[in-house]
Motif scaffolding. Sequence first.
Motif, PDB file in Angstrom:
ATOM      1  N   VAL A  13    -115.980  10.869  56.028  1.00 24.84           N
ATOM      2  CA  VAL A  13    -117.573  11.422  55.425  1.00 24.84           C
ATOM      3  C   VAL A  13    -118.010  12.569  56.217  1.00 24.84           C
ATOM      4  O   VAL A  13    -117.837  12.392  57.356  1.00 24.84           O
ATOM      5  N   TYR A  14    -118.672  13.408  55.436  1.00 25.77           N
ATOM      6  CA  TYR A  14    -119.232  14.470  56.176  1.00 25.77           C
ATOM      7  C   TYR A  14    -120.421  14.778  55.463  1.00 25.77           C
ATOM      8  O   TYR A  14    -120.647  14.840  54.345  1.00 25.77           O
ATOM      9  N   ILE A  15    -121.423  15.728  56.132  1.00 24.64           N
ATOM     10  CA  ILE A  15    -122.642  16.067  55.399  1.00 24.64           C
ATOM     11  C   ILE A  15    -122.064  17.368  54.762  1.00 24.64           C
ATOM     12  O   ILE A  15    -121.752  18.227  55.225  1.00 24.64           O
ATOM     13  N   PRO A  16    -122.516  17.387  53.273  1.00 23.36           N
ATOM     14  CA  PRO A  16    -122.173  18.479  52.748  1.00 23.36           C
ATOM     15  C   PRO A  16    -122.718  19.669  52.899  1.00 23.36           C
ATOM     16  O   PRO A  16    -123.768  20.007  53.514  1.00 23.36           O
ATOM     17  N   ALA A  17    -122.264  20.772  52.520  1.00 24.83           N
ATOM     18  CA  ALA A  17    -122.818  22.201  52.699  1.00 24.83           C
ATOM     19  C   ALA A  17    -124.241  22.102  51.598  1.00 24.83           C
ATOM     20  O   ALA A  17    -125.361  22.986  52.168  1.00 24.83           O
ATOM     21  N   SER A  66    -122.279   8.958  45.705  1.00 24.66           N
ATOM     22  CA  SER A  66    -122.648  10.210  46.114  1.00 24.66           C
ATOM     23  C   SER A  66    -123.620   9.746  47.259  1.00 24.66           C
ATOM     24  O   SER A  66    -124.141   8.756  47.315  1.00 24.66           O
ATOM     25  N   GLN A  67    -123.674  10.964  48.289  1.00 16.54           N
ATOM     26  CA  GLN A  67    -124.697  10.440  49.409  1.00 16.54           C
ATOM     27  C   GLN A  67    -126.191  10.117  48.971  1.00 16.54           C
ATOM     28  O   GLN A  67    -126.719   9.424  49.610  1.00 16.54           O
ATOM     29  N   GLN A  68    -126.618  11.294  48.091  1.00 14.48           N
ATOM     30  CA  GLN A  68    -128.036  11.031  47.706  1.00 14.48           C
ATOM     31  C   GLN A  68    -128.264  10.012  46.562  1.00 14.48           C
ATOM     32  O   GLN A  68    -129.182   9.203  46.601  1.00 14.48           O
ATOM     33  N   MET A  69    -127.274   9.771  45.807  1.00 17.77           N
ATOM     34  CA  MET A  69    -127.406   8.889  44.637  1.00 17.77           C
ATOM     35  C   MET A  69    -126.889   7.509  45.030  1.00 17.77           C
ATOM     36  O   MET A  69    -127.454   6.514  44.245  1.00 17.77           O
ATOM     37  N   GLY A  70    -125.985   7.530  45.761  1.00 15.43           N
ATOM     38  CA  GLY A  70    -125.424   6.223  45.995  1.00 15.43           C
ATOM     39  C   GLY A  70    -124.310   5.708  44.894  1.00 15.43           C
ATOM     40  O   GLY A  70    -123.645   6.730  44.556  1.00 15.43           O
ATOM     41  N   LEU A  71    -124.202   4.544  44.601  1.00 16.36           N
ATOM     42  CA  LEU A  71    -123.307   4.112  43.555  1.00 16.36           C
ATOM     43  C   LEU A  71    -123.909   4.172  41.985  1.00 16.36           C
ATOM     44  O   LEU A  71    -125.033   3.634  42.050  1.00 16.36           O
ATOM     45  N   HIS A  72    -123.220   4.865  41.221  1.00 14.75           N
ATOM     46  CA  HIS A  72    -123.920   5.230  39.909  1.00 14.75           C
ATOM     47  C   HIS A  72    -122.696   5.542  38.995  1.00 14.75           C
ATOM     48  O   HIS A  72    -121.495   5.466  39.253  1.00 14.75           O
ATOM     49  N   TYR A  73    -122.981   5.833  37.787  1.00  9.32           N
ATOM     50  CA  TYR A  73    -122.101   5.998  36.782  1.00  9.32           C
ATOM     51  C   TYR A  73    -122.448   7.498  36.054  1.00  9.32           C
ATOM     52  O   TYR A  73    -123.783   7.543  35.685  1.00  9.32           O
ATOM     53  N   GLY A  74    -121.530   8.481  36.316  1.00 11.04           N
ATOM     54  CA  GLY A  74    -122.133   9.812  35.850  1.00 11.04           C
ATOM     55  C   GLY A  74    -121.031  10.551  35.067  1.00 11.04           C
ATOM     56  O   GLY A  74    -119.802  10.326  35.562  1.00 11.04           O
ATOM     57  N   SER A  75    -121.399  11.816  34.747  1.00  6.11           N
ATOM     58  CA  SER A  75    -120.464  12.788  34.242  1.00  6.11           C
ATOM     59  C   SER A  75    -121.410  14.047  34.027  1.00  6.11           C
ATOM     60  O   SER A  75    -122.616  13.964  33.891  1.00  6.11           O
ATOM     61  N   ASN A  76    -120.678  15.085  33.700  1.00  6.38           N
ATOM     62  CA  ASN A  76    -121.299  16.465  33.113  1.00  6.38           C
ATOM     63  C   ASN A  76    -121.277  16.345  31.705  1.00  6.38           C
ATOM     64  O   ASN A  76    -120.243  15.999  30.974  1.00  6.38           O
ATOM     65  N   GLY A 119    -120.605  20.107  57.290  1.00  4.70           N
ATOM     66  CA  GLY A 119    -119.618  19.943  57.683  1.00  4.70           C
ATOM     67  C   GLY A 119    -119.052  19.090  58.813  1.00  4.70           C
ATOM     68  O   GLY A 119    -117.974  18.678  59.315  1.00  4.70           O
ATOM     69  N   THR A 120    -120.253  18.574  59.340  1.00  7.35           N
ATOM     70  CA  THR A 120    -120.096  17.669  60.427  1.00  7.35           C
ATOM     71  C   THR A 120    -119.809  16.275  59.979  1.00  7.35           C
ATOM     72  O   THR A 120    -120.533  15.803  58.974  1.00  7.35           O
ATOM     73  N   SER A 121    -119.541  15.427  60.848  1.00  8.09           N
ATOM     74  CA  SER A 121    -119.520  13.712  60.370  1.00  8.09           C
ATOM     75  C   SER A 121    -120.845  13.375  60.022  1.00  8.09           C
ATOM     76  O   SER A 121    -121.718  13.455  60.984  1.00  8.09           O
ATOM     77  N   GLY A 122    -121.218  12.705  59.091  1.00  4.82           N
ATOM     78  CA  GLY A 122    -122.485  12.040  59.093  1.00  4.82           C
ATOM     79  C   GLY A 122    -122.688  11.998  57.311  1.00  4.82           C
ATOM     80  O   GLY A 122    -121.807  12.220  56.497  1.00  4.82           O
ATOM     81  N   ALA A 123    -123.819  11.815  56.854  1.00  6.88           N
ATOM     82  CA  ALA A 123    -124.275  11.689  55.630  1.00  6.88           C
ATOM     83  C   ALA A 123    -125.758  11.816  55.457  1.00  6.88           C
ATOM     84  O   ALA A 123    -126.517  11.531  56.553  1.00  6.88           O
ATOM     85  N   ILE A 124    -125.875  12.419  54.249  1.00  7.77           N
ATOM     86  CA  ILE A 124    -127.460  12.738  53.965  1.00  7.77           C
ATOM     87  C   ILE A 124    -127.922  11.047  53.488  1.00  7.77           C
ATOM     88  O   ILE A 124    -127.344  10.249  52.612  1.00  7.77           O
ATOM     89  N   ASP A 125    -129.143  10.938  53.713  1.00  7.72           N
ATOM     90  CA  ASP A 125    -129.973   9.558  53.185  1.00  7.72           C
ATOM     91  C   ASP A 125    -130.007   9.782  51.713  1.00  7.72           C
ATOM     92  O   ASP A 125    -130.304  10.651  51.112  1.00  7.72           O
ATOM     93  N   PRO A 126    -129.879   8.432  51.255  1.00  9.29           N
ATOM     94  CA  PRO A 126    -130.132   8.282  49.889  1.00  9.29           C
ATOM     95  C   PRO A 126    -131.402   8.745  49.537  1.00  9.29           C
ATOM     96  O   PRO A 126    -132.195   8.423  50.065  1.00  9.29           O
ATOM     97  N   TYR A 155    -122.530   4.946  57.784  1.00  7.97           N
ATOM     98  CA  TYR A 155    -123.999   5.605  57.623  1.00  7.97           C
ATOM     99  C   TYR A 155    -124.722   5.038  56.580  1.00  7.97           C
ATOM    100  O   TYR A 155    -125.958   4.606  56.765  1.00  7.97           O
ATOM    101  N   ASN A 156    -124.669   5.137  55.288  1.00 10.28           N
ATOM    102  CA  ASN A 156    -125.506   4.652  54.210  1.00 10.28           C
ATOM    103  C   ASN A 156    -124.989   3.220  53.552  1.00 10.28           C
ATOM    104  O   ASN A 156    -125.784   2.688  52.805  1.00 10.28           O
ATOM    105  N   ASN A 157    -124.032   2.722  53.849  1.00 12.35           N
ATOM    106  CA  ASN A 157    -123.497   1.371  53.544  1.00 12.35           C
ATOM    107  C   ASN A 157    -123.486   1.427  51.940  1.00 12.35           C
ATOM    108  O   ASN A 157    -123.981   0.321  51.507  1.00 12.35           O
ATOM    109  N   ILE A 158    -122.998   2.143  51.399  1.00  6.32           N
ATOM    110  CA  ILE A 158    -122.801   2.044  49.836  1.00  6.32           C
ATOM    111  C   ILE A 158    -121.350   1.164  49.648  1.00  6.32           C
ATOM    112  O   ILE A 158    -120.515   1.473  50.237  1.00  6.32           O
ATOM    113  N   ILE A 159    -121.534   0.506  48.611  1.00 11.19           N
ATOM    114  CA  ILE A 159    -120.397  -0.167  48.419  1.00 11.19           C
ATOM    115  C   ILE A 159    -119.243   0.380  47.863  1.00 11.19           C
ATOM    116  O   ILE A 159    -119.365   1.462  47.051  1.00 11.19           O
TER     117      ILE A 159
END
Length: 375
Positions: A52-56, A145-155, A214-221, A284-288
């Motif tokens: 897991v890493y912090i996105p650009a 996703s790190q910001q949204m957590g667990l969800h259902y999505g697409s484009n 790019g470093t290990s970690g996560a953005i808060d939801p 980090y975020n404890n997402i299921i």
Amino acid sequence: MPSSLSATRRRLLASTASLALASSAGCLQQIGFERKSAWRDPPLVSDRPDGVYIPAITEGMNMYGRTTAGRYGVALMYSYPHRFWTLAGQKKQKTPVEPDDDIHLMASLWDTKTKQPLPIDSGVTISIRRDGELVTQEVAYPMISQQMGLHYGSNYSLDGEGEYTADVTIGGMSLRRTGSFTDAFGSVKTATFPFTFRTDEIYDISIGQPKNGGTSGAIDPVSMNGVPTGRTSLIDTIPDHHIGTRVADDAHFDVFIMTDTDINRQSNNNPDTPYLAVSARTPYNNIILPMMQIDATISQHDESIATKTLTRTLDPTLGYHYGTSIPAFIHQSNTMSNEFTLEITTAIPPQIARHDGYETAFMNMNPVSLTFQMR
């Protein structure tokens, strides 16, 4: 599409050269980062870690609304079209943004009575209509996703700006449910959201550029009006039953053994039968981390006593977890010692799509083990 980008996009384009995202300067065109496709495939960090890493780039989101469908709480959010990675068994595949993609829609599901997030295995479909006519219908992938957590999505591709209606259809849950969830979530439900699509609103969604990408970690939801982000908190909920935590390819396995639970009563009619529960989560975020196959082997003095495939289970107290009753090793152990070894093997990694920051983790998950004593 409008002929020019919003200020949010212009700022991103103007500042991209300062990002340490490529091996040399002046290569934005090589990665598809041009004015008309600025949101199509934003750059990745050049050297992503195996974990897991912090996105650009971090992209915000807005909400079209929240409602209920039976016992389901449902919220519909939107953002720029996103790339993401899907998983089929052990095979990972990138899903790029297509030229006609207009929006990324995200549905969150939770139980209205317990506020438990609901990772389901029965499928979520988003159908979009305009003036009663079907515009598009796509399966919404289970995602993290790190910001949204667990969800259902697409484009999704739309038919220009204007008024639409989105139907979020939730399939009847085949997942094992226990306790007060036993008779819940069994039928198909649909939540309906009228919304207005405007490209200016998409372009004005915030974009972040973390300095430590790019470093290990996560953005808060992101907090979205109390919509659950799919976190697990079992260690805090039943700490007395927690026997340890182990990590495999950045997936954290919290292991619990307990007796006198509703699950035991339903499965065995014997509340004294020990129940093994494994909760898998992101760091980090404890997402299921749902939709895995986990096997558990219990041994004593290097001799295997029992091997079981854990059952994916949804329980109002334990939440989403992998579990089984374990009477076999109690009866088959012929020694006076009550110390045992538990080995957890991930036969199938989480079959869930991932956004930037999670796509390099939860894949090559070696077996992990711990010792415990029966009380």
